[in-house]
Write an enzyme that holds these catalytic residues in place. Sequence first.
Site, short mmCIF file in Angstrom:
data_model
loop_
_atom_site.label_atom_id
_atom_site.label_comp_id
_atom_site.label_asym_id
_atom_site.label_seq_id
_atom_site.Cartn_x
_atom_site.Cartn_y
_atom_site.Cartn_z
N CYS A 93 -41.23 -25.49 -30.59
CA CYS A 93 -41.26 -24.07 -30.93
C CYS A 93 -39.81 -23.61 -31.05
O CYS A 93 -38.93 -24.41 -31.37
CB CYS A 93 -42.02 -23.28 -29.86
N ARG A 94 -39.54 -22.36 -30.80
CA ARG A 94 -38.18 -21.85 -30.91
C ARG A 94 -37.30 -22.34 -29.78
O ARG A 94 -36.22 -22.88 -30.00
CB ARG A 94 -38.19 -20.31 -30.94
#
Length: 129
Positions: free
Chosen positions: A90-91
């Site tokens: 993810c981020r």
Amino acid sequence: MKFKSLFSILLISILFSCNAQTVTKIKTVEVPAFAKEIKSTPKPQILDVRTPEEFAEGHIDNAVNIDWQNENFVKNTEKLNKNKPVYVYCRSGKRSLKASEKLSALGFKKIYNLDGGYLKWNAESKTAK
């Protein structure tokens, strides 16, 4: 005497059940190890669990976007092979860890979670789209 035997059996059962629960299918790895695993796996299943907007701004090559926050996350993961490793990011690594835990509960056998997420991937200058 019966109490000691019963207690011993109970204790052994508890120890074995606890050991079974500590075995995890999720391995959180740093960028170099994540990149190496992807490169050494034929047709790797790379899963980006960010929003479609985040994915559009850049992602790891050949990644599939299945938004962790989408209500259809579980349904959308059905197209993945549970017996092959899945590489999740993810981020920053928080959503991907939650998604990895869900994938584990769904029966995925081997899950690699990218420590530090896409931010760290970019910071370490790996190939990104």
